[in-house]
Design a protein around this motif. Structure first.
Motif, PDB file in Angstrom:
ATOM      1  N   ILE A 177      31.952 -67.471   8.828  1.00 18.07           N
ATOM      2  CA  ILE A 177      30.547 -67.617   8.459  1.00 18.07           C
ATOM      3  C   ILE A 177      30.267 -66.685   7.299  1.00 18.07           C
ATOM      4  N   PHE A 178      29.536 -67.188   6.298  1.00 17.73           N
ATOM      5  CA  PHE A 178      29.364 -66.451   5.046  1.00 17.73           C
ATOM      6  C   PHE A 178      28.601 -65.153   5.250  1.00 17.73           C
ATOM      7  N   PHE A 192      21.417 -65.383  13.059  1.00 16.46           N
ATOM      8  CA  PHE A 192      20.610 -66.000  12.009  1.00 16.46           C
ATOM      9  C   PHE A 192      21.310 -65.692  10.702  1.00 16.46           C
ATOM     10  N   GLY A 193      21.889 -66.734  10.080  1.00 17.19           N
ATOM     11  CA  GLY A 193      22.643 -66.488   8.877  1.00 17.19           C
ATOM     12  C   GLY A 193      23.022 -67.764   8.162  1.00 17.19           C
ATOM     13  N   GLN A 194      23.955 -67.621   7.225  1.00 15.58           N
ATOM     14  CA  GLN A 194      24.393 -68.744   6.388  1.00 15.58           C
ATOM     15  C   GLN A 194      25.848 -69.055   6.664  1.00 15.58           C
ATOM     16  N   MET A 229      24.301 -72.748   1.480  1.00 19.32           N
ATOM     17  CA  MET A 229      23.444 -73.249   2.541  1.00 19.32           C
ATOM     18  C   MET A 229      22.351 -72.242   2.873  1.00 19.32           C
ATOM     19  N   GLY A 230      21.215 -72.737   3.302  1.00 19.30           N
ATOM     20  CA  GLY A 230      20.146 -71.856   3.714  1.00 19.30           C
ATOM     21  C   GLY A 230      20.427 -71.264   5.080  1.00 19.30           C
ATOM     22  N   PRO A 231      19.788 -70.143   5.400  1.00 18.78           N
ATOM     23  CA  PRO A 231      20.023 -69.524   6.699  1.00 18.78           C
ATOM     24  C   PRO A 231      19.426 -70.348   7.831  1.00 18.78           C
TER      25      PRO A 231
END
Length: 121
Positions: free
Chosen positions: A28-29, A98-100, A105-107
């Motif tokens: 995950i980014f 909660f992330g990107q 991509m948006g969170p």
């Protein structure tokens, strides 16, 4: 698609300790906020602990002084150390990121399937 996997739940006697872990199933980014929720039978899901990207933490009053949330940004994992457990802590515990997933991509929110914690009296 990112899924979160919790581990570390189980059965423990009152006064005992457990450490929950949560990791993403794929890379995950970025992760802004990590949270732990719990849901007891017949009750609504409750936010237990939060940790931000810079390490600020917050807890529900009922676990303050007993639970500690932490995160490993390199491993993109979060942990919940639970001490002095009480029967009222019995619930399914869920982690939330909660992330990107990717930089473009948006969170958004990502959830785990939950792990059962049972505290016997």
């Amino acid at each position: 698609q990112v899924q979160l996997v919790e581990s570390g739940g189980g059965l423990v006697q009152a006064g005992g300790s457990l450490r929950l872990s949560c990791a993403a199933s794929v890379s995950i980014f970025s992760i802004n906020v990590m949270r732990w929720y719990r849901q007891a039978p017949g009750k609504q899901r409750e936010l237990v602990a939060t940790i931000t990207s810079v390490g600020s933490t917050n807890y529900v009053d009922s676990v303050k002084g007993r639970f500690a949330i932490s995160r490993d940004n390199a491993k993109k994992m979060t942990y919940l150390q639970m001490n002095s457990l009480k029967p009222e802590d019995t619930a399914v515990y869920y982690c939330n990121f909660f992330g990107q997933e990717k930089w473009m991509m948006g969170p958004r929110d990502y959830w785990g399937q939950g792990t059962q914690v049972t505290v016997s009296s």
